[in-house]
Write an enzyme that holds these catalytic residues in place. Structure first.
Site, PDB file in Angstrom:
ATOM      1  N   TYR A 141       6.264  -2.142  -4.105  1.00 59.04           N
ATOM      2  CA  TYR A 141       5.271  -2.843  -4.927  1.00 59.04           C
ATOM      3  C   TYR A 141       5.937  -3.696  -6.008  1.00 59.04           C
ATOM      4  O   TYR A 141       5.331  -4.635  -6.515  1.00 59.04           O
ATOM      5  CB  TYR A 141       4.342  -1.841  -5.618  1.00 59.04           C
ATOM      6  CG  TYR A 141       3.130  -1.451  -4.796  1.00 59.04           C
ATOM      7  CD1 TYR A 141       3.266  -0.869  -3.547  1.00 59.04           C
ATOM      8  CD2 TYR A 141       1.850  -1.657  -5.293  1.00 59.04           C
ATOM      9  CE1 TYR A 141       2.163  -0.499  -2.812  1.00 59.04           C
ATOM     10  CE2 TYR A 141       0.724  -1.289  -4.559  1.00 59.04           C
ATOM     11  CZ  TYR A 141       0.887  -0.717  -3.321  1.00 59.04           C
ATOM     12  OH  TYR A 141      -0.218  -0.357  -2.603  1.00 59.04           O
ATOM     13  N   LYS A 191      10.521   8.595   4.571  1.00 60.28           N
ATOM     14  CA  LYS A 191      10.858   8.064   5.893  1.00 60.28           C
ATOM     15  C   LYS A 191      12.389   8.047   5.962  1.00 60.28           C
ATOM     16  O   LYS A 191      13.030   6.998   6.119  1.00 60.28           O
ATOM     17  CB  LYS A 191      10.245   6.659   6.042  1.00 60.28           C
ATOM     18  CG  LYS A 191      10.391   6.033   7.418  1.00 60.28           C
ATOM     19  CD  LYS A 191       9.547   6.694   8.496  1.00 60.28           C
ATOM     20  CE  LYS A 191       9.812   6.053   9.855  1.00 60.28           C
ATOM     21  NZ  LYS A 191       9.147   6.800  10.963  1.00 60.28           N
ATOM     22  N   ASP A 223       5.110   9.283   8.919  1.00 57.19           N
ATOM     23  CA  ASP A 223       4.290   9.075  10.122  1.00 57.19           C
ATOM     24  C   ASP A 223       3.693  10.396  10.616  1.00 57.19           C
ATOM     25  O   ASP A 223       2.494  10.482  10.904  1.00 57.19           O
ATOM     26  CB  ASP A 223       5.059   8.330  11.234  1.00 57.19           C
ATOM     27  CG  ASP A 223       6.434   8.910  11.515  1.00 57.19           C
ATOM     28  OD1 ASP A 223       6.881   9.804  10.776  1.00 57.19           O
ATOM     29  OD2 ASP A 223       7.070   8.477  12.499  1.00 57.19           O
TER      30      ASP A 223
HETATM   31  C1  IPM Z   1      -5.001   1.693  -5.021  1.00 57.31           C
HETATM   32  C2  IPM Z   1      -5.328   0.285  -4.598  1.00 57.31           C
HETATM   33  C3  IPM Z   1      -4.349  -0.668  -5.280  1.00 57.31           C
HETATM   34  C4  IPM Z   1      -2.944  -0.352  -4.797  1.00 57.31           C
HETATM   35  C5  IPM Z   1      -4.657  -2.177  -5.105  1.00 57.31           C
HETATM   36  C6  IPM Z   1      -6.065  -2.527  -5.522  1.00 57.31           C
HETATM   37  C7  IPM Z   1      -3.663  -3.008  -5.846  1.00 57.31           C
HETATM   38  O1  IPM Z   1      -5.295   0.165  -3.216  1.00 57.31           O
HETATM   39  O2  IPM Z   1      -4.978   1.973  -6.237  1.00 57.31           O
HETATM   40  O3  IPM Z   1      -4.771   2.531  -4.148  1.00 57.31           O
HETATM   41  O4  IPM Z   1      -2.526  -0.840  -3.722  1.00 57.31           O
HETATM   42  O5  IPM Z   1      -2.246   0.372  -5.486  1.00 57.31           O
END
Ligand code: IPM
Ligand code: MG
Length: 368
Positions: A141, A191, A223
Site C-alpha cells: 500500500y 506468503k 492462499d
Molecule cells: C479497507 C478498505 C480500504 C483499504 C480502501 C477503501 C482504501 O478496503 O479498509 O479495507 O483497502 O484499506
C-alpha cells in the site's frame, strides 16, 4: 476533561451510518455522564470536490489533536476515474500513515440469530469468534516506487512491497498480547514460499512465538488461509497478517458474520509510533455502498459497533462498549434486519434510521 472526537462521515452511506452511531454515542454519554466533544470535518470525495484534496491539511491537524476519530466511508463512482491523480481513498491512507495507526483490529463473531444470513452452513459458522489484526501502514500500500511506466511505448506499472523489522515486530507483538487475553492461539499469515517480505515476517513471527510460549502459534500461507477461513473458521482465534493480505481476508471473513454491514474496526498505534499523538480511528469495514446511499437502507450496526470499539480502545470504557454491543445483539435477537441481513420468516425489515433508533431505545431502557 472532555474527550475530543473527530467525526468524518465521508461519502456514500458514510453520513447515514455514522449519523446513527453518533446518536448512539450521545445517548451513552448522557447515561454515563461522559463529556464527549464532537467535531465534524469533510473527508474523501466530498473534500476533494470542495477543497481539491481528499484530506485537507486542517482536517489532518484536527485528527492529530483528537482523542479518537469516527469515520464512515470514502469513495464512489464519481471519483473512480483511474487516471485521476487524486482519489478519495488517499485520505484514508494518509490518515493511517500520519497517525501511525499500524494495527487494524477487525473482530469477527458469528451472531446466533444471523447464522442463516451467512451463505455458509450453520455447523461451520456457529461459534466463530476470531480477530484479524491487519498491518496497516506498510507493505504494498505504501512501498515506493509505485507508478505507471512507459516501456518503449508499451504501458507498464510497478508497485513495491517493503517491510522493516520494526514494522513487523510491533504488529505481531500486538497480536500476541491480544491472544494472551483471549484463547491463546495466534496464526501468522504470509506468503513465505514466494515473497522476501513474507520470509522476514515468518522469521520474526517465530522469534516472538518463542517469547510468548503460553500462546499456541502457527504459520499459514495466505492462499490456504483463504480456504481454511471458510472451511474451519472456529479453529482460529487471533490472526495477524500484512496489509494487503489482511484487506482481502477481512472481506472474506465478513461472510462468517453474515454481512459486511456488521463488522467494525479499530486502527490503533502506540506511544512509540513516532506520530507524536495517540489517537485511534474507528470505522466500519464496509465501503461507501453508493448504490444504496441516501435510501435509508444501509446497515448502521457496523458503524455503531465501531463507536463501541472507540469507547473501549481510545477512552478505556469497556463497560460502556459492552452496553452498546448488548443493545445491538438485543435488536437483532428481536428479529429486526436491514436488507443486507436478509429478512426471512419471523423477521422485521428495518431501515438505517429505524435500526439506529432501536439500538438507542435499548440503551435508554437499559439505563432505567
Ligand atoms: C479497507 C478498505 C480500504 C483499504 C480502501 C477503501 C482504501 O478496503 O479498509 O479495507 O483497502 O484499506
Ligand atoms: Mg478492504
Amino acid at each position: 476533561m472532555a474527550y475530543k472526537i473527530l467525526v468524518l462521515k465521508g461519502d456514500g452511506i458514510g453520513p447515514e451510518v455514522v449519523g446513527e452511531a453518533l446518536q448512539v454515542l450521545k445517548v451513552v454519554a448522557r447515561n454515563a455522564a461522559l463529556d464527549l466533544e464532537f467535531k465534524e470535518a469533510p473527508v474523501g470525495g466530498h473534500a476533494l470536490d470542495q477543497f481539491g484534496t481528499p484530506l485537507p491539511d486542517d482536517v489532518l491537524k484536527q485528527a492529530r489533536a483528537s482523542d479518537a476519530i469516527l469515520l464512515g466511508a470514502v469513495g464512489g463512482p464519481k471519483w473512480d476515474n483511474p487516471k485521476a491523480d487524486k482519489r478519495p481513498e488517499q485520505a484514508l491512507l494518509t490518515l493511517r500513515k500520519e497517525l501511525g495507526l499500524f494495527a487494524n483490529v477487525r473482530p469477527v463473531k458469528a451472531v446466533k440469530e444471523l447464522i442463516s444470513a451467512s451463505p455458509l452452513r450453520p455447523e461451520i459458522v456457529n461459534g466463530v469468534d476470531l480477530v484479524i489484526i491487519r498491518e496497516l501502514t506498510g507493505g504494498i500500500y505504501y512501498g515506493k516506487p509505485s507508478e505507471r511506466r512507459n516501456h518503449g511505448g508499451l504501458r507498464a506499472a510497478v508497485d513495491t512491497c517493503a517491510y522493516s523489522e520494526e514494522e513487523i515486530i510491533r504488529v505481531l507483538r500486538y497480536g500476541f498480547e491480544l491472544a494472551r487475553n483471549r484463547r491463546k492461539h495466534l496464526t501468522s499469515v504470509d506468503k513465505a514460499n514466494i515473497l522476501a517480505t513474507s520470509r522476514l515476517w515468518r522469521e520474526i513471527a517465530g522469534e516472538l512465538a518463542a517469547e510468548y510460549k503460553d500462546v499456541a502459534f502457527d504459520n499459514q500461507l495466505v492462499d490456504s488461509m483463504a480456504m481454511h477461513l471458510i472451511r474451519r473458521p472456529r479453529d482460529f482465534d487471533v490472526i495477524v497478517t500484512e496489509n494487503m493480505f489482511g484487506d482481502i481476508l477481512t472481506d472474506e471473513a465478513s461472510v462468517l458474520a453474515g454481512s459486511m454491514g456488521l463488522l467494525p474496526s479499530a486502527s490503533l498505534g502506540d506511544e512509540l509510533n513516532g506520530a507524536g499523538c495517540r489517537v485511534g480511528l474507528f470505522e466500519p469495514i464496509h465501503g461507501s455502498a453508493p448504490d444504496i446511499a441516501g435510501r435509508d437502507e444501509a446497515n448502521p450496526l457496523a458503524a455503531i459497533l465501531s463507536a463501541a470499539m472507540l469507547l473501549e480502545h481510545s477512552l478505556g470504557l469497556r463497560a460502556e462498549a459492552e452496553i452498546i454491543e448488548q443493545a445491538v445483539e438485543a435488536v437483532v435477537r428481536e428479529g429486526y434486519r436491514t436488507r443486507d441481513l436478509g429478512a426471512g420468516a419471523g423477521t422485521k425489515v428495518a431501515g438505517c434510521k429505524a435500526m439506529g433508533r432501536l439500538v438507542r431505545e435499548k440503551l435508554e431502557s437499559a439505563e432505567a
